[in-house]
Write a protein that holds these residues in place. Structure first.
Motif, mmCIF file in Angstrom:
data_model
loop_
_atom_site.group_PDB
_atom_site.id
_atom_site.type_symbol
_atom_site.label_atom_id
_atom_site.label_comp_id
_atom_site.label_asym_id
_atom_site.label_seq_id
_atom_site.Cartn_x
_atom_site.Cartn_y
_atom_site.Cartn_z
ATOM 1 N N TYR A 15 0.826 -1.217 0.000
ATOM 2 C CA TYR A 15 0.000 0.000 0.000
ATOM 3 C C TYR A 15 0.861 1.269 0.000
ATOM 4 N N ILE A 16 1.961 1.241 -0.737
ATOM 5 C CA ILE A 16 2.788 2.446 -0.892
ATOM 6 C C ILE A 16 2.014 3.447 -1.738
ATOM 7 N N VAL A 17 1.801 4.638 -1.202
ATOM 8 C CA VAL A 17 0.991 5.637 -1.903
ATOM 9 C C VAL A 17 1.872 6.761 -2.439
ATOM 10 N N TRP A 18 1.373 7.417 -3.458
ATOM 11 C CA TRP A 18 2.084 8.536 -4.075
ATOM 12 C C TRP A 18 2.181 9.716 -3.123
ATOM 13 N N GLN A 19 3.358 10.328 -3.070
ATOM 14 C CA GLN A 19 3.555 11.572 -2.324
ATOM 15 C C GLN A 19 3.986 12.655 -3.299
ATOM 16 N N ASN A 20 3.551 13.871 -3.027
ATOM 17 C CA ASN A 20 3.804 14.965 -3.968
ATOM 18 C C ASN A 20 5.284 15.249 -4.186
ATOM 19 N N ASP A 21 6.119 14.925 -3.174
ATOM 20 C CA ASP A 21 7.552 15.198 -3.340
ATOM 21 C C ASP A 21 8.287 14.109 -4.117
ATOM 22 N N LEU A 50 4.085 2.827 -8.382
ATOM 23 C CA LEU A 50 5.275 2.478 -9.161
ATOM 24 C C LEU A 50 5.168 2.981 -10.597
ATOM 25 N N LEU A 51 4.037 2.765 -11.223
ATOM 26 C CA LEU A 51 3.868 3.216 -12.610
ATOM 27 C C LEU A 51 3.983 4.732 -12.715
ATOM 28 N N GLN A 52 3.491 5.432 -11.713
ATOM 29 C CA GLN A 52 3.607 6.893 -11.710
ATOM 30 C C GLN A 52 5.070 7.321 -11.542
ATOM 31 N N LEU A 53 5.799 6.630 -10.678
ATOM 32 C CA LEU A 53 7.217 6.922 -10.485
ATOM 33 C C LEU A 53 8.003 6.693 -11.770
#
Length: 293
Positions: free
Chosen positions: A106-112, A139-142
């Protein structure tokens, strides 16, 4: 020798407690890679998630004690910290029983994250970290913001499928895998069976620039669009093989990011992995100067 100049790397994915036959050790491929990268002069950090529990607090304490920044380790108030049971089978092969779900699912996106990933010289990820849709989406966003994407295939049954692997191959620049994994990818994505033909087909299909195949005691083979280079494994007395592939990848990348020739990178990585295989656990303490690295 070319100096590293504090290249930056970010590792994404699972961190956990490995319950090994010899005892309990902190683990997870991303953490192992980050540990060795930092040992070898790269400013490596880790994006992951632990539970709001004693095991999670102990894991963060351990990561901090290893000089790995914990600022991107998220705390989950609902999911538990990951625990894995590892059993030693024939040929010194470790077989892992990995619980699901756990906090790192459940690693979520952070704005930084966007700026941090864009500023990193390498972004390292594996297939296991994407077994749940939450971490997979992050991950896909990263990957959309990473400069140099290193895919450590690291298949762990039953947490992978053909479509997911195809997605990550299509995002990757550099792929590291073992003999069993290259055979599986050959069956899935090519009509080839000879290693070199499979690699050529995968590079063309997914526009990959580099593939590294590790072969345990038999060394391995590196491919890019112009070269095929074999390397030999170090001859050592094996204590355990936990994390040896992670240390090899980290050592190789530490020299590649520093601009060294590929042959040097491979030989250096073989030395580091040989040392790790001769020690207990994935993250033994060492000093590169005293070991002659």
């Amino acid at each position: 020798m070319i100096q590293n100049q504090l290249k930056k790397a970010i590792c994404f994915g699972e961190i956990l407690w490995d319950n090994l036959p010899s005892g309990r050790l902190a683990g997870g491929a991303p953490m192992n890679v980050a540990y060795h990268l930092r040992k070898l002069g790269v400013d490596a950090s880790l994006i992951s998630r632990v539970g709001d529990d004693q095991a999670g607090r102990e894991l963060i304490d351990f990561i901090s004690s290893m000089d790995i920044p914990a600022e991107n380790i998220q705390i989950d108030t609902e999911q538990r910290t990951s625990e894995v049971v590892a059993e030693l089978k024939e040929n010194n092969e470790m077989v892992y029983t990995i619980t699901y779900p756990t906090a790192w699912d459940y690693i979520v996106w952070q704005n930084d994250f966007e700026a941090k990933i864009a500023n990193a010289d390498a972004f390292i990820f594996g297939s296991l970290s994407a077994r749940n849709e939450v971490s997979r989406a992050t991950l896909l966003q990263l990957l959309e913001h990473a400069k140099f994407k290193v895919f450590d295939v690291n298949l762990r049954a039953p947490y992978y499928d053909k479509d997911s692997i195809a997605t990550f191959l299509s995002h990757a620049d550099f792929v590291k895998l073992n003999e069993n994994e290259i055979a599986m990818l050959g069956d899935w994505f090519t009509a080839q069976h000879h290693e070199r033909s499979v690699v050529t087909a995968l590079m063309e299909k997914f526009q990959l620039s580099e593939i590294l195949i590790t072969k345990g005691a038999d060394g391995g083979t590196y491919y890019n669009t112009n070269q095929r280079i074999n390397y030999q494994a170090e001859k050592v007395v094996v204590v355990d093989t936990v994390g040896s592939g992670d240390s090899f990848l980290a050592a190789f990348l530490s020299k590649k990011l520093a601009g060294e020739e590929i042959v040097y990178c491979l030989n250096f990585a073989a030395k580091v992995a040989g040392f790790v295989t001769s020690q207990k656990g994935a993250c033994p303490s060492y000093d590169t100067a005293s070991l002659g690295f």
